[in-house]
Design a protein around this motif. Structure first.
Motif, PDB file in Angstrom:
ATOM      1  N   GLU A 119       8.010  -0.842  -8.443  1.00  0.00           N
ATOM      2  CA  GLU A 119       7.471   0.516  -8.542  1.00  0.00           C
ATOM      3  C   GLU A 119       8.516   1.501  -9.053  1.00  0.00           C
ATOM      4  O   GLU A 119       8.194   2.441  -9.783  1.00  0.00           O
ATOM      5  CB  GLU A 119       6.949   0.957  -7.169  1.00  0.00           C
ATOM      6  CG  GLU A 119       5.719   0.186  -6.716  1.00  0.00           C
ATOM      7  CD  GLU A 119       5.259   0.619  -5.333  1.00  0.00           C
ATOM      8  OE1 GLU A 119       4.041   0.734  -5.133  1.00  0.00           O
ATOM      9  OE2 GLU A 119       6.114   0.835  -4.462  1.00  0.00           O
ATOM     10  N   GLU A 120       9.789   1.272  -8.685  1.00  0.00           N
ATOM     11  CA  GLU A 120      10.861   2.128  -9.208  1.00  0.00           C
ATOM     12  C   GLU A 120      10.969   1.990 -10.723  1.00  0.00           C
ATOM     13  O   GLU A 120      11.142   2.972 -11.452  1.00  0.00           O
ATOM     14  CB  GLU A 120      12.188   1.766  -8.545  1.00  0.00           C
ATOM     15  CG  GLU A 120      12.236   1.968  -7.050  1.00  0.00           C
ATOM     16  CD  GLU A 120      12.315   3.436  -6.656  1.00  0.00           C
ATOM     17  OE1 GLU A 120      12.477   4.282  -7.560  1.00  0.00           O
ATOM     18  OE2 GLU A 120      12.216   3.738  -5.455  1.00  0.00           O
ATOM     19  N   LEU A 121      10.842   0.755 -11.209  1.00  0.00           N
ATOM     20  CA  LEU A 121      10.906   0.518 -12.646  1.00  0.00           C
ATOM     21  C   LEU A 121       9.727   1.171 -13.372  1.00  0.00           C
ATOM     22  O   LEU A 121       9.883   1.799 -14.423  1.00  0.00           O
ATOM     23  CB  LEU A 121      10.933  -0.984 -12.922  1.00  0.00           C
ATOM     24  CG  LEU A 121      10.967  -1.384 -14.401  1.00  0.00           C
ATOM     25  CD1 LEU A 121      12.217  -0.871 -15.068  1.00  0.00           C
ATOM     26  CD2 LEU A 121      10.860  -2.891 -14.549  1.00  0.00           C
ATOM     27  N   LEU A 122       8.522   1.024 -12.797  1.00  0.00           N
ATOM     28  CA  LEU A 122       7.350   1.655 -13.399  1.00  0.00           C
ATOM     29  C   LEU A 122       7.452   3.176 -13.377  1.00  0.00           C
ATOM     30  O   LEU A 122       7.003   3.862 -14.306  1.00  0.00           O
ATOM     31  CB  LEU A 122       6.091   1.202 -12.660  1.00  0.00           C
ATOM     32  CG  LEU A 122       5.712  -0.272 -12.817  1.00  0.00           C
ATOM     33  CD1 LEU A 122       4.551  -0.618 -11.902  1.00  0.00           C
ATOM     34  CD2 LEU A 122       5.346  -0.576 -14.269  1.00  0.00           C
ATOM     35  N   LEU A 123       8.074   3.720 -12.323  1.00  0.00           N
ATOM     36  CA  LEU A 123       8.247   5.167 -12.243  1.00  0.00           C
ATOM     37  C   LEU A 123       9.143   5.665 -13.364  1.00  0.00           C
ATOM     38  O   LEU A 123       8.821   6.642 -14.069  1.00  0.00           O
ATOM     39  CB  LEU A 123       8.834   5.534 -10.876  1.00  0.00           C
ATOM     40  CG  LEU A 123       9.290   6.987 -10.697  1.00  0.00           C
ATOM     41  CD1 LEU A 123       8.119   7.947 -10.844  1.00  0.00           C
ATOM     42  CD2 LEU A 123       9.971   7.171  -9.351  1.00  0.00           C
ATOM     43  N   VAL A 142       2.315   3.939 -12.441  1.00  0.00           N
ATOM     44  CA  VAL A 142       2.906   3.190 -11.324  1.00  0.00           C
ATOM     45  C   VAL A 142       1.862   2.313 -10.646  1.00  0.00           C
ATOM     46  O   VAL A 142       2.112   1.154 -10.311  1.00  0.00           O
ATOM     47  CB  VAL A 142       3.545   4.168 -10.324  1.00  0.00           C
ATOM     48  CG1 VAL A 142       4.006   3.437  -9.069  1.00  0.00           C
ATOM     49  CG2 VAL A 142       4.722   4.895 -10.970  1.00  0.00           C
ATOM     50  N   GLY A 143       0.655   2.844 -10.444  1.00  0.00           N
ATOM     51  CA  GLY A 143      -0.406   2.078  -9.806  1.00  0.00           C
ATOM     52  C   GLY A 143      -0.237   2.021  -8.305  1.00  0.00           C
ATOM     53  O   GLY A 143       0.502   2.801  -7.693  1.00  0.00           O
ATOM     54  N   GLY A 144      -0.941   1.064  -7.679  1.00  0.00           N
ATOM     55  CA  GLY A 144      -0.863   0.937  -6.230  1.00  0.00           C
ATOM     56  C   GLY A 144      -1.467   2.106  -5.494  1.00  0.00           C
ATOM     57  O   GLY A 144      -1.111   2.352  -4.336  1.00  0.00           O
ATOM     58  N   PHE A 145      -2.368   2.830  -6.143  1.00  0.00           N
ATOM     59  CA  PHE A 145      -3.021   4.002  -5.562  1.00  0.00           C
ATOM     60  C   PHE A 145      -2.001   5.050  -5.119  1.00  0.00           C
ATOM     61  O   PHE A 145      -2.181   5.719  -4.108  1.00  0.00           O
ATOM     62  CB  PHE A 145      -3.919   3.597  -4.383  1.00  0.00           C
ATOM     63  CG  PHE A 145      -5.169   2.876  -4.804  1.00  0.00           C
ATOM     64  CD1 PHE A 145      -6.295   3.574  -5.211  1.00  0.00           C
ATOM     65  CD2 PHE A 145      -5.213   1.485  -4.808  1.00  0.00           C
ATOM     66  CE1 PHE A 145      -7.443   2.904  -5.596  1.00  0.00           C
ATOM     67  CE2 PHE A 145      -6.348   0.814  -5.193  1.00  0.00           C
ATOM     68  CZ  PHE A 145      -7.471   1.514  -5.595  1.00  0.00           C
TER      69      PHE A 145
END
Length: 565
Positions: A119-123, A142-145
């Motif tokens: 998630e850090e990478l997607l952010l 990021v996703g994951g709601f």
């Protein structure tokens, strides 16, 4: 089919382990270092975030281990574990000779307890693609709601407010305290429960109405028409054509200086003058923007609501005070307008108290009753005539009081008494007039009608015999002044005066129109007092030089229009 719609993006450059990138394990033939793996253009699913698809069976391999081909000919080529174990391939991929990398999902905490490395990478990637501030798009990336508020707070606390800015506090690769504290299995279980809970909450939530695009750029749709918040500019700026004067101007190195004398050439001086004018206009434009931003004039709705709460007098006072806003800051201007309104209210209260004192009102209760009755009287409709179509529903017209005419109307009114009318038998009237004086009343003897047409003046009644003519009044000249020549070219109302009145105006240097106003005022004042007037009262009515008012008074007395007291 899915692989044909993929859009390639260049691999972003980020710090190594501190960014929380995916680890890649390679075989002996393709030993590569840990880094950031390229991502495809993946469709956003129901849970949001990026989706990875197997290029052979089109299976979703986002949440599992995937195999990435490391050969330059394949580019972004991903395989699921079953297809890789069977040696399946498509396009130009050769499983026997192409190197590959095993990419695992790093759902482990690296910087905080509730955010994984993936998630850090997607952010970071979402911020690079969509830009800082587009938190809604970054949250979808990021996703994951994850909500946009949650993403914004995490980035601010972890990266911006870090003691090791620009790196997070736990950016040291040797720091494994979070990984030891929260194992991988426990972290992934927490993430799965969070996604399922938010998915259920999203299903039970009411569908959000789509935001419609405004059809017109008006204050009803936007705060201020033509304002672009992202650029802090207006569609039409102050001196909007200022750039036209310099758009074709060119400055080359060494131009404009005379090599012999070292002075600027006239053309360069003209260019510099135009540039100074342009800079002055830009400065004026910036000053006006500063005033707009300083006094919060862009908040149209709030200012409109505040303006509606003010009274008409307060709005006029506030509009008159707006020019002073250019030399004050917002707080000083608000205090200035507040004090002006307070002074205005005090003046109104003082005027009201003076009105109450004049009406002999001594307490607040009587004053409130007086103001209510005054307001009721002001709201009464205007009285109308009996022939009005809607007069039946209105208050009937009140007849004005009967005024008793003064004594002078007996001599000036058109309907004279019978004794003042011309006698149809002039011979009989003359015999009566020439008879013995003892047989006639003094008033009849003094008020004998003369020959000629009847008028509203006093010329038809003479106290002297008809044979004697009234002497002409000569106006005494004023010391130090010369008479003014009155002609029709420079005096439009000259035809309204008699010959004697024209001579009087010429001597006194009065125009016909002011003289007629003075005449009307003096005659009205004389009629109020029975036809007589004092010299002092005449001076108060005229309101001009006393010497001029005295001569006008003497002329009216000589003409018989008023009587001297």
């Amino acid at each position: 089919m899915v692989s044909e719609t993929k859009r390639k993006r260049p691999s972003p450059i980020r710090p190594p382990v501190s960014a929380g990138g995916d680890r890649q394990s390679s075989t002996e033939s393709s030993s590569q270092e840990m880094g950031v793996i390229k991502r495809k253009n993946i469709v956003k699913g129901n849970e949001g975030g990026l989706k990875y698809i197997c290029d052979v069976c089109s299976a979703d391999i986002t949440s599992t281990v995937r195999i990435r081909c490391a050969h330059p000919a394949c580019g972004e080529y991903d395989l699921c574990v079953p297809c890789f174990s069977k040696g399946e391939s498509s396009r130009d991929h050769d499983p026997q000779s192409h190197p590959f990398s095993v990419i695992e999902q790093h759902s482990i905490p690296v910087y905080t307890r509730d955010w994984g490395a993936d998630e850090e990478l997607l952010l970071l990637e979402g911020l690079e693609v969509y830009g800082l501030g587009s938190w809604s798009d970054v949250a979808d990336h990021v996703g994951g709601f994850r909500t946009k508020e949650e993403v914004c707070d995490h980035y601010t606390k972890t990266y911006i407010e870090s003691a090791k800015f620009p790196l997070p506090e736990n950016a040291d690769p040797k720091n494994l305290s979070l990984i030891e504290e929260v194992p991988r299995e426990e972290f992934q279980a927490r993430k799965k429960r969070r996604i399922e809970d938010r998915k259920e909450a999203a299903k039970s939530a009411a569908p959000a109405t789509p935001k419609q695009k405004p059809t017109a750029s008006v204050p009803a749709c936007h705060e201020v028409q033509g304002y672009m918040p992202g650029r802090l500019e207006f569609e039409t700026e102050f001196c909007n054509e200022a750039e036209e004067a310099v758009q074709h101007m060119m400055f080359d190195p060494g131009d404009g200086v005379n090599p012999r004398t070292g002075e600027l050439e006239p053309e360069m001086e003209l260019k510099m003058l135009v540039m100074n004018i342009y800079n002055a206009r830009l400065t004026a434009r910036a000053d006006r923007k500063k005033i707009i931003f300083e006094h919060e004039l862009l908040q149209y709705r709030r200012n409109n609501i505040l303006d509606k709460r003010r009274t008409k007098e307060e709005r006029d006072l506030h509009n008159k005070a707006k020019p002073f806003a250019r030399m004050m800051n917002h707080q000083d201007f608000e205090a200035f307008t507040t004090n002006l309104e307070y002074e205005h209210n005090l003046r109104q209260a003082i005027g009201q108290l003076q009105d109450w004192r004049q009406m002999r009102i001594g307490d607040l209760k009587s004053g409130e009753k007086y103001e209510q009755e005054k307001q009721i009287r002001a709201q009464r409709p205007i009285a109308t005539g009996a022939f009005d179509r809607v007069a039946s529903g209105r208050i009937p017209k009140i007849n004005p009081p009967i005024e008793v005419p003064p004594a002078t109307t007996a001599l000036t009114a058109p309907d004279l008494p019978e004794r003042f009318k011309p006698n149809p038998h002039p011979q009989k009237a003359s015999s009566i007039a020439n008879g013995p004086p003892s047989t006639l009343h003094p008033s009849v003897t003094a008020l004998t009608p003369t020959k000629g047409p009847l008028t509203t003046g006093n010329n038809n009644i003479s106290a002297t015999p008809p044979s004697q003519s009234k002497p002409r009044y000569s106006v005494p000249s004023l010391s130090g002044t010369t008479p003014m020549k009155l002609v029709n070219e420079n005096t439009t109302d000259l035809h309204l005066l008699t010959k004697e009145e024209a001579d009087l105006c010429s001597t006194l240097r009065l125009m016909p129109k002011p003289y007629l106003v003075i005449k009307e005022g003096m005659l009205k004042e004389a009629m109020r007092s029975g036809g007589s007037l004092k010299r002092k009262s005449a001076k108060e009515v005229c309101k001009i030089d006393p010497s001029k008012s005295t001569r006008i008074f003497d002329f009216f007395v000589h003409s018989g229009w008023i009587q001297k007291v």
